[in-house]
Design a protein around this motif. Sequence first.
Motif, PDB file in Angstrom:
ATOM      1  N   UNK A  20       0.812  -1.226   0.000  1.00 30.64           N
ATOM      2  CA  UNK A  20       0.000   0.000   0.000  1.00 30.64           C
ATOM      3  C   UNK A  20       0.842   1.273   0.000  1.00 30.64           C
ATOM      4  N   UNK A  21       1.988   1.240   0.657  1.00 33.46           N
ATOM      5  CA  UNK A  21       2.854   2.427   0.680  1.00 33.46           C
ATOM      6  C   UNK A  21       3.451   2.679  -0.701  1.00 33.46           C
ATOM      7  N   UNK A  22       4.020   1.641  -1.310  1.00 39.30           N
ATOM      8  CA  UNK A  22       4.711   1.815  -2.584  1.00 39.30           C
ATOM      9  C   UNK A  22       3.728   1.974  -3.747  1.00 39.30           C
ATOM     10  N   UNK A  23       2.821   1.029  -3.918  1.00 38.54           N
ATOM     11  CA  UNK A  23       1.905   1.065  -5.055  1.00 38.54           C
ATOM     12  C   UNK A  23       0.658   1.900  -4.793  1.00 38.54           C
ATOM     13  N   UNK A  58       0.141   4.452  -2.231  1.00 36.45           N
ATOM     14  CA  UNK A  58       0.477   5.864  -2.010  1.00 36.45           C
ATOM     15  C   UNK A  58       1.503   6.382  -3.008  1.00 36.45           C
ATOM     16  N   UNK A  59       2.175   5.455  -3.696  1.00 35.13           N
ATOM     17  CA  UNK A  59       3.222   5.791  -4.674  1.00 35.13           C
ATOM     18  C   UNK A  59       4.367   6.560  -4.026  1.00 35.13           C
ATOM     19  N   UNK A  68      12.903  12.253  -9.741  1.00 37.50           N
ATOM     20  CA  UNK A  68      11.815  13.235  -9.716  1.00 37.50           C
ATOM     21  C   UNK A  68      10.527  12.619  -9.166  1.00 37.50           C
ATOM     22  N   UNK A  69      10.257  11.399  -9.581  1.00 33.34           N
ATOM     23  CA  UNK A  69       9.068  10.695  -9.103  1.00 33.34           C
ATOM     24  C   UNK A  69       9.160  10.419  -7.604  1.00 33.34           C
ATOM     25  N   UNK A  70      10.363  10.076  -7.140  1.00 36.64           N
ATOM     26  CA  UNK A  70      10.568   9.794  -5.717  1.00 36.64           C
ATOM     27  C   UNK A  70      10.437  11.057  -4.889  1.00 36.64           C
ATOM     28  N   UNK A  71      10.914  12.180  -5.423  1.00 34.81           N
ATOM     29  CA  UNK A  71      10.860  13.434  -4.672  1.00 34.81           C
ATOM     30  C   UNK A  71       9.478  14.061  -4.696  1.00 34.81           C
ATOM     31  N   UNK A  72       8.718  13.813  -5.760  1.00 33.31           N
ATOM     32  CA  UNK A  72       7.391  14.408  -5.927  1.00 33.31           C
ATOM     33  C   UNK A  72       6.389  13.338  -6.338  1.00 33.31           C
ATOM     34  N   UNK A  73       5.933  12.527  -5.375  1.00 35.51           N
ATOM     35  CA  UNK A  73       4.987  11.460  -5.724  1.00 35.51           C
ATOM     36  C   UNK A  73       3.729  12.022  -6.370  1.00 35.51           C
ATOM     37  N   UNK A  74       3.199  11.331  -7.380  1.00 32.67           N
ATOM     38  CA  UNK A  74       1.992  11.821  -8.030  1.00 32.67           C
ATOM     39  C   UNK A  74       0.783  11.716  -7.106  1.00 32.67           C
ATOM     40  N   UNK A  75      -0.179  12.560  -7.360  1.00 28.00           N
ATOM     41  CA  UNK A  75      -1.425  12.464  -6.616  1.00 28.00           C
ATOM     42  C   UNK A  75      -2.161  11.212  -7.085  1.00 28.00           C
ATOM     43  N   UNK A  76      -2.838  10.602  -6.170  1.00 30.49           N
ATOM     44  CA  UNK A  76      -3.626   9.418  -6.494  1.00 30.49           C
ATOM     45  C   UNK A  76      -4.871   9.854  -7.264  1.00 30.49           C
ATOM     46  N   UNK A  77      -5.274   9.035  -8.233  1.00 33.18           N
ATOM     47  CA  UNK A  77      -6.532   9.289  -8.944  1.00 33.18           C
ATOM     48  C   UNK A  77      -7.685   9.041  -7.981  1.00 33.18           C
ATOM     49  N   UNK A  78      -8.631   9.910  -8.014  1.00 33.73           N
ATOM     50  CA  UNK A  78      -9.781   9.751  -7.094  1.00 33.73           C
ATOM     51  C   UNK A  78     -10.995   9.275  -7.804  1.00 33.73           C
TER      52      UNK A  78
END
Length: 160
Positions: A87-90, A92-93, A150-160
């Motif tokens: 859940x943390x990695x996939x 929450x990304x 960049x992805x690690x520093x700025x995780x994308x927002x989850x689709x709602x």
Amino acid sequence: MDWVIFAILLAACFGAGSTGGLFPPGPWYRTLNKPVWTPPDWLFPVAWTTLYICMAAAGALVAGQPGADVALALWGLQIALNGLWTPVFFGLRRIRLGMGVLAALWLAVAATLVALWQLDWRAGALFVPYLAWVSVAGALNLSVWRLNPDEAANPPEMAR
């Protein structure tokens, strides 16, 4: 080995493993840069099924033995951390936080292996492949982090 305890521990393992179905890798993960040595997708369910059987057997081998309290408490800790990573990695990304969970999981698995081995070498030996797999998972998580800064520093927002 107590087969009832084995079945309960195996259910706990598959409970933790069910997070893979709740939080599948999906398109986000497929777009990340990964090392060339990333295991093929088909290997993950095969490896985890095998590891969960070994983990449950290890716990069942020592359950009920005098002095097994610490080993079983550590067993509980490692399965909780095991269920947390997906859940943390996939979900929450969070690549960096996932690395932190994996580091804690590695320590918990190593401590559980030692505690089990002190009670029954067979139980400890059943955790050796698990520690190896978590080591590979940690190296993969770290590589994904490094290949996707960049992805690690700025995780994308989850689709709602």
